[in-house]
Write an enzyme that holds these catalytic residues in place. Structure first.
Site, PDB file in Angstrom:
ATOM      1  N   LYS A  96       0.840  -1.208   0.000  1.00 18.07           N
ATOM      2  CA  LYS A  96       0.000   0.000   0.000  1.00 18.07           C
ATOM      3  C   LYS A  96       0.869   1.250   0.000  1.00 18.07           C
ATOM      4  O   LYS A  96       1.876   1.326   0.718  1.00 18.07           O
ATOM      5  CB  LYS A  96      -0.907  -0.025   1.235  1.00 18.07           C
ATOM      6  CG  LYS A  96      -1.957   1.092   1.294  1.00 18.07           C
ATOM      7  CD  LYS A  96      -2.836   0.888   2.518  1.00 18.07           C
ATOM      8  CE  LYS A  96      -3.971   1.898   2.598  1.00 18.07           C
ATOM      9  NZ  LYS A  96      -4.868   1.643   3.747  1.00 18.07           N
ATOM     10  N   SER A 136      -9.547   1.283   2.831  1.00 14.80           N
ATOM     11  CA  SER A 136      -8.718   2.079   1.942  1.00 14.80           C
ATOM     12  C   SER A 136      -7.603   1.286   1.275  1.00 14.80           C
ATOM     13  O   SER A 136      -6.931   1.783   0.369  1.00 14.80           O
ATOM     14  CB  SER A 136      -8.101   3.245   2.717  1.00 14.80           C
ATOM     15  OG  SER A 136      -7.235   2.770   3.744  1.00 14.80           O
ATOM     16  N   SER A 162      -9.988  -1.031   6.969  1.00 17.03           N
ATOM     17  CA  SER A 162      -9.413  -0.914   5.629  1.00 17.03           C
ATOM     18  C   SER A 162      -8.672  -2.136   5.131  1.00 17.03           C
ATOM     19  O   SER A 162      -8.236  -2.172   3.984  1.00 17.03           O
ATOM     20  CB  SER A 162      -8.484   0.308   5.565  1.00 17.03           C
ATOM     21  OG  SER A 162      -9.228   1.492   5.722  1.00 17.03           O
TER      22      SER A 162
END
Length: 386
Positions: free
Chosen positions: A32, A109, A133
């Site tokens: 990420k 996310s 997330s």
């Protein structure tokens, strides 16, 4: 790498070395874009942050641990802006496409990491979980999602959102690589089993009865006693979610205040609105909600101290379409946070995984005492084997 799913950030490739032989050898790692990786910028899903980032000269310790265990880095992945959403959209870099159902949101996310794993472009998706997330995109994309015990993994060189809740976490397509990841990051092995699995009536009342019945039937197949309770806390799920959101908004503002004050126009309107809400919170209100979080955490500690775990649906409702309106997204986020906030407020680990054999797209979660991460894996393995 060809990426029709918009899982990865469009950065030029840089050489990121890894150990040739290790417990994660042969596994591809997607990271990420909140973690620093030497040779790459860190954008956190925001174009202004990207412009100011520069190329990093060192790699986040957690990422380095995975590389030293043999994982092969394949790219940095898309994220909701500032990691502050559960939907998966991003006005700067676009919404990744859900490989399981392109008409649905990918969830966020950690959207890019989830999509990379679901699409077979990576074997391990490294992300973060503040309000869900990791768990939410894992559920939406049919993956295993692990939110570790809060504070158990190194979070250096990781851009924060709400430190009281932020946790690095992982997604995989099956339990075997997740077990290897747990070993690689130093999660101690455990052979223990819970004395019972708790089913809380207030939690299961939030979902469709047929889905709840299917989940409970699956739990009973694990040869572990299943025990019903009325509630896991003296606080209602709505009150817990409200407390969680208050703390989240204040800390998200603190983490992003400088960016907002310098470049408010560079932040998507919905993200900016939530940041502004955090800036306007009364200090006394925040103190009161932190007190609620402390009391809830103590209640959960007492509940789980007898070697039990709590089973719960990962999501409170089905994910919306990727082209749904803002109101639909807000409804989905609000409903899901009532369940997703429990791990955040308590600091306890949670493991989400698809229900084996179920015809729908349903994800079950196990919540355990702090440091019981491996026990959750053991139980999930037993349930998935049925």
């Amino acid at each position: 790498m060809r990426d029709p799913w918009n899982a990865f950030m469009p950065y030029p490739d840089a050489d990121v070395g890894h150990t040739a032989i290790g417990p994660l050898s042969g596994l591809r790692l997607a990271v990420k874009d909140l973690f620093d990786v030497a040779g790459y910028p860190t954008a956190a899903g925001n174009a202004t942050v990207l412009a100011a980032s520069g190329i990093k000269t060192s790699t986040a310790p957690l990422v380095r641990t995975l590389l030293d265990a043999g994982a092969c880095f394949v790219g940095k992945t898309n994220t909701d802006e500032l990691a502050y959403s559960l939907i998966g959209g991003n006005i700067h870099f676009g919404m990744p496409i859900n490989p399981r159902d392109p008409n649905l949101i990918p969830g966020g996310s950690s959207s890019g990491s989830a999509v990379a794993v679901a699409a077979g472009l990576a074997d391990i998706g490294l992300g973060t979980d503040t309000s869900g997330s990791i768990r939410l995109p894992a559920a939406v994309n049919g993956l295993i999602g692990w939110r570790p015990t809060h504070g158990s993994l190194d979070n250096q060189a990781l851009r924060p959102l709400a430190p009281s809740f932020d946790v690095p976490g992982f997604m995989t397509r099956s339990l075997e690589p997740m077990a290897a990841v747990m070993s690689a990051v130093g999660m101690p092995a455990a052979d223990d089993r819970p004395s019972s699995i708790l089913i809380s009536a207030d939690i299961f009342a939030t979902i469709d009865d047929a889905v709840a019945d299917e989940m409970i039937a699956g739990l009973r197949s694990a040869a572990i006693p299943v025990r019903r309770i009325d509630a896991i806390s003296s606080f209602s799920l709505a009150d817990l979610a409200s407390a969680f959101i208050t703390i989240l908004q204040r800390e998200a503002w603190d983490s992003n205040k400088t960016l907002f004050e310098r470049s408010p126009e560079a932040i998507a309107p919905d993200i900016a609105a939530r940041l502004l809400s955090g800036s306007r919170l009364d200090d006394e209100e925040v103190r009161e909600t932190r007190a609620i979080a402390k009391l809830f955490s103590a209640e959960i500690d007492r509940l789980l101290c007898e070697n039990v775990i709590v089973a719960l649906p990962t999501l409170a409702m089905s994910p919306p379409a990727r082209d749904a309106g803002a109101e639909s997204f807000a409804r989905f986020r609000s409903a899901c946070i009532e369940l997703l906030c429990l791990s955040g407020l308590s600091g306890c680990p949670q493991l989400a995984f698809p229900i084996a054999g179920y015809v729908g797209k349903v994800s079950l979660s196990l919540l355990g005492a702090r440091s019981a991460d491996r026990m959750l894996m053991n139980v999930a393995g037993q349930l998935r084997a049925e």
